[in-house]
Write an enzyme that holds these catalytic residues in place. Structure first.
Site, short mmCIF file in Angstrom:
data_model
loop_
_atom_site.label_atom_id
_atom_site.label_comp_id
_atom_site.label_asym_id
_atom_site.label_seq_id
_atom_site.Cartn_x
_atom_site.Cartn_y
_atom_site.Cartn_z
N ASP A 106 1.11 -1.49 -0.02
CA ASP A 106 0.11 0.66 0.21
C ASP A 106 1.04 0.77 -0.01
OD1 ASP A 106 -2.43 -1.66 -0.04
OD2 ASP A 106 -2.40 -1.26 2.03
N1 URA Z 1 -1.96 -5.54 4.03
C1 URA Z 1 -1.39 -4.03 3.60
O1 URA Z 1 -3.27 -3.62 4.58
N2 URA Z 1 -1.38 -3.29 3.21
C2 URA Z 1 -0.14 -4.19 2.34
O2 URA Z 1 1.02 -3.17 2.01
C3 URA Z 1 0.48 -5.19 2.92
C4 URA Z 1 -0.91 -6.07 3.80
#
Ligand code: URA
Length: 241
Positions: A106
């Site tokens: 993310d």
């Molecule tokens: N789970 C999430 O919520 N974000 C990430 O970047 C990776 C796994």
């Protein structure tokens, strides 16, 4: 993305604009080599990174490339974005051309991001059935308890996708810090799992994919090529084509 395999006779016919009969004659003459070995077998498979030669002429010679990037927060795991810096923007321009991301993080997440031009490798990494583990260090707003460990191990129903998450590992490292191990990558998975406890994720850092650890010497925002051993460490199932 390079992932296709093709029969040699079809590959040559398309590449040289010759009929199947002409290609058969060409092959019989012993002028075609794959990865430096003469081949007369039209049924042989040409991999996306096979080196194919006709006499001294190179018909295909692409290199498989694998990079690890230490992703900073505030960067999009995408090849293009109109508003934000992307992971590809952090690479040298010449380096990034044909690469794609193998397993996104993310916008605010940090750590180990893998990039490659090898579609087979990245597909195998992200296919849930292959159970390649991804490990994260997560900081939470509120204190953790053993209930979390049980809930992560049991799996959670995700209404939107209509699935129950695979058993996930959760080790409590301190009141507000946990190590989470996933073998799949659902949208915002970790945030949504802690969301069930109304506990907000403050930081999320991926430090391992399979047996590959983020190089501790790799500064945030920089990248480097993986060694052959690291390519396999990330994806033990991988068989180079
Ligand atoms: N789970 C999430 O919520 N974000 C990430 O970047 C990776 C796994």
């Amino acid at each position: 993305m390079r992932s296709r395999y093709a029969r040699l006779d079809r590959f040559l016919s398309q590449r040289l604009g010759q009929s199947r009969r002409e290609i058969q004659r060409l092959l019989a003459s012993g002028r075609v080599r794959i990865d430096d070995a003469v081949t007369r077998d039209g049924q042989q498979q040409v991999g996306p990174f096979s080196r194919v030669q006709l006499d001294a002429e190179l018909l295909q010679a692409d290199q498989a490339r694998y990079l690890m990037l230490n992703k900073p927060a505030g960067v999009v795991s995408a090849t293009r974005d109109t508003r934000h810096r992307t992971a590809l923007d952090l690479l040298d321009e010449a380096t990034g051309d044909d690469l794609h991301i193998a397993g996104r993080l993310d916008f605010h997440s940090t750590g180990l991001l893998l990039l490659t031009n090898d579609g087979n490798w990245s597909r195998q990494l992200s296919t849930p059935g292959n159970r390649v583990s991804k490990r994260y260090r997560v900081t939470l707003e509120k204190p953790l308890s053993e209930d979390y460990v049980r809930a992560f191990a049991e799996g959670m129903w995700f209404e939107h996708e209509g699935i129950t998450t695979r058993p996930a590992g959760l080790v409590i490292l301190s009141d507000h810090v946990a190590e989470v191990t996933l073998t799949e990558g659902r949208y915002h998975q970790i945030k949504r799992m802690f969301g069930r406890f109304r506990n907000r994720v403050l930081t999320l850092h991926r430090f391992a994919v399979g047996d590959l650890l983020l190089d501790p010497g790799l500064e945030t925002g920089t990248s480097r090529a993986l060694t052959k051993a690291e390519v396999l460490a990330a994806n033990p199932l991988y068989r180079p084509g």
